[in-house]
Design an enzyme around this catalytic site. Structure first.
Site, mmCIF file in Angstrom:
data_model
loop_
_atom_site.group_PDB
_atom_site.id
_atom_site.type_symbol
_atom_site.label_atom_id
_atom_site.label_comp_id
_atom_site.label_asym_id
_atom_site.label_seq_id
_atom_site.Cartn_x
_atom_site.Cartn_y
_atom_site.Cartn_z
ATOM 1 C CG ASP A 165 -0.257 -0.462 2.503
ATOM 2 O OD1 ASP A 165 0.961 -0.226 2.660
ATOM 3 O OD2 ASP A 165 -0.935 -1.064 3.357
ATOM 4 C CG ASN A 216 -8.933 -2.130 12.542
ATOM 5 O OD1 ASN A 216 -7.895 -2.583 12.066
ATOM 6 N ND2 ASN A 216 -9.581 -1.117 11.996
ATOM 7 C CG HIS A 255 -5.882 -2.607 9.381
ATOM 8 N ND1 HIS A 255 -6.012 -1.695 10.410
ATOM 9 C CD2 HIS A 255 -4.609 -2.453 8.941
ATOM 10 C CE1 HIS A 255 -4.881 -1.038 10.579
ATOM 11 N NE2 HIS A 255 -4.014 -1.486 9.697
ATOM 12 C CD GLU A 312 -8.953 0.602 8.264
ATOM 13 O OE1 GLU A 312 -9.116 -0.160 9.236
ATOM 14 O OE2 GLU A 312 -8.122 1.523 8.267
#
EC number: 3.5.99.6
Length: 233
Positions: A62, A128, A130, A135
């Site tokens: 990313d 979380n 990810h 997400e």
């Protein structure tokens, strides 16, 4: 999913390095790379090693939207500083966060992934659960896509910026299907703040609300955790 528990990040990074070295010996030609604090010691091991990447390809997960490759907070800069300057690859790909047409950039990145199938993908995991910038709620079928970062991810990344307002609000990320296409995945997680996400990834239901849970369905995942991150498994 095979789990390896280690004492700490340093030991875990050495284990990860030996696995990477073995895969290269067996003919791996394309590495999927991650950024952030998790792989830093692995990259240090690589920099100090005999490994030669001059005939290999790297593809990063990313990149932030709006940052140039020379921006010190960009992932392109991170990779140059922590790996590429010392160990250049034949080709290294990261999404272009300054692309005039971001939709076309995501399509181009998918073409790169099709041209260079990833042999070994290095991953970390967010609090979380990810992976990449995928997400909770991201479709398991997702390819490379434009992501609106969640407040929790922006907050977690704000420590790298002078002030929270400077954190980009969007990123280009390989999708979950993109990540799953790697032949082998090596995920590292260290510290108690990752324990809940690791437990959800390993023991929870396979659901898009837990992005990393999709890894339960991959045929070859190695999970390296320290005692704190692995406390719940």
């Amino acid at each position: 999913m095979k789990t390896i528990k280690v004492k700490n990040k340093t030991e875990g990074s050495k284990v990860a390095f030996r696995m990477l070295e073995e895969e290269i010996t067996f003919g791996a030609k394309t590495l999927g790379l991650a950024t952030g604090s998790t792989p830093l010691e692995l990259y240090k091991e690589i920099r100090e090693s005999h490994l030669d990447f001059s005939d290999m390809v790297s593809i990063n997960l990313d990149e932030y939207v709006g940052l140039s490759a020379d921006d010190k907070q960009s992932y392109a800069y991170f990779m140059k500083q922590n790996l590429f300057a010392a160990k250049p690859f034949k080709k290294s790909y990261l999404p272009n966060g300054l692309a005039a047409d971001l939709a076309k950039e995501t399509e181009y990145y998918d073409q790169i992934l099709a041209q260079y199938p990833i042999d070994l993908q290095i991953l970390g995991i967010g609090r979380n659960a990810h992976i990449g910038f995928n997400e909770p709620g991201t479709a398991f079928s997702s390819q490379t896509h434009l992501v609106d970062l969640t407040p929790s991810t922006i907050a977690a990344n704000s420590r790298f910026f002078e002030k929270a307002e400077d954190v980009p609000k969007q990123a280009i990320s390989m999708g979950l299907a993109s990540i799953m296409s790697a032949k082998m995945i090596l995920l590292m997680a260290f510290g108690e703040e990752k324990a809940e996400a690791v437990a959800a990834m390993v023991k929870g239901p396979v659901t898009e609300e837990i992005p990393a849970s999709i890894l339960q369905t991959h045929p070859k995942v190695i999970l390296i955790v320290d005692e704190k991150a692995g406390a719940g498994i």
